[in-house]
Design a protein around this motif. Sequence first.
Motif, mmCIF file in Angstrom:
data_model
loop_
_atom_site.group_PDB
_atom_site.id
_atom_site.type_symbol
_atom_site.label_atom_id
_atom_site.label_comp_id
_atom_site.label_asym_id
_atom_site.label_seq_id
_atom_site.Cartn_x
_atom_site.Cartn_y
_atom_site.Cartn_z
ATOM 1 N N GLU A 107 -6.465 -4.257 1.456
ATOM 2 C CA GLU A 107 -5.555 -5.176 1.378
ATOM 3 C C GLU A 107 -5.323 -5.775 0.161
ATOM 4 O OE1 GLU A 107 -5.324 -6.246 5.860
ATOM 5 O OE2 GLU A 107 -7.027 -6.541 5.528
ATOM 6 N N ARG A 108 -5.349 -5.487 -0.806
ATOM 7 C CA ARG A 108 -5.340 -6.286 -1.764
ATOM 8 C C ARG A 108 -4.170 -6.294 -2.783
ATOM 9 N NH1 ARG A 108 -10.113 -1.783 -5.000
ATOM 10 N NH2 ARG A 108 -8.254 -0.472 -5.920
ATOM 11 N N TYR A 109 -3.239 -5.922 -2.476
ATOM 12 C CA TYR A 109 -1.903 -5.932 -3.012
ATOM 13 C C TYR A 109 -0.997 -6.720 -2.088
ATOM 14 C CZ TYR A 109 -3.882 -1.458 -4.639
ATOM 15 O OH TYR A 109 -4.999 -0.894 -5.033
ATOM 16 N N GLY A 110 -0.979 -6.696 -1.154
ATOM 17 C CA GLY A 110 -0.031 -8.274 0.155
ATOM 18 C C GLY A 110 0.066 -9.811 -1.330
ATOM 19 N N ALA A 111 -1.475 -10.474 -0.972
ATOM 20 C CA ALA A 111 -1.929 -11.215 -2.058
ATOM 21 C C ALA A 111 -0.915 -11.519 -3.002
ATOM 22 C CB ALA A 111 -3.348 -11.776 -1.703
ATOM 23 N N PRO A 112 -1.732 -10.755 -3.665
ATOM 24 C CA PRO A 112 -0.668 -11.154 -5.254
ATOM 25 C C PRO A 112 0.885 -10.458 -5.132
ATOM 26 C CG PRO A 112 -1.734 -9.188 -5.354
ATOM 27 C CD PRO A 112 -2.367 -10.000 -3.794
ATOM 28 N N LEU A 117 1.276 -0.368 0.456
ATOM 29 C CA LEU A 117 0.438 0.517 0.303
ATOM 30 C C LEU A 117 0.613 1.304 0.036
ATOM 31 C CD1 LEU A 117 -2.887 1.243 0.180
ATOM 32 C CD2 LEU A 117 -2.651 0.887 3.031
ATOM 33 N N ALA A 118 1.793 1.253 0.754
ATOM 34 C CA ALA A 118 2.534 2.033 0.703
ATOM 35 C C ALA A 118 3.412 2.980 -0.320
ATOM 36 C CB ALA A 118 3.714 2.089 1.467
#
Length: 252
Positions: free
Chosen positions: A224-229, A113-114
């Motif tokens: 929180e949609r960026y960490g998993a991929p 996110l950052a």
Amino acid sequence: MVQQQTLLRAFDDLLQPGRFKDYGPNGLQVEGRPDVRRIVSGVTASLALIEAAVQAQADAIFVHHGLFWRGQDGRVTGWMKRRLSVLLAHDINLFAYHLPLDAHPELGNNAQLAARLGLRTTGRFGDQELGFLGEPEQRAGFADTAALGEHVAQVLGRAVVAVPGHPGPLERVAWCTGGAQGYFEAAIAAGAQAFITGEISEPQAHYARECGVSFIACGHHASERYGAPAVAAHVAAQLGIEHLFIDLPNPA
């Protein structure tokens, strides 16, 4: 193709779940076929994601929000039965990592996110150091709370709740993805002028106004949609298997 246990070890080695006291089990939550050629990543192990993974002919699913949480009803009925039925019928592995995925310094939810918001991490704070503290990469920073809110909304593609607290330019920003409104006081103590998270509860608006620290709520799923991929793609490339990210809309 890799073995299921090889994939599990790769995720564990990267995310180090043993370091965290979490709200549910991290790692392999549902055992599927032993060989994995294609993995689908997503935010939550919803029925819609599981069915999409079936359509994508996935052997495994990697998510942030798994199926099992501390204190939940342990009976396999209703929505739990439906989700498990599809996973088991199609022999699909389900991997889930909660706090370890938030915390990873490069690939985790907070770090990713950052990167999208143009924030440079300078420190960590709060319980298990899940909160991130930093500064805008652009030297000028953000003119005020409205400017920061507009920036976050534009990057994430959704409306945000922005409660003004700090009256002037914002140069010290804290953030913690998801439902981390409880970290606001720790962010204030860490010297933040603004705090970004997914959700806002009633007390936080008062704290923002009274403590002079702005609060931005940008959506639990959106944050929180960026960490998993990022993690799944990294491990898939490392092991030579296919990866597909499926982002399902969620207004929360």
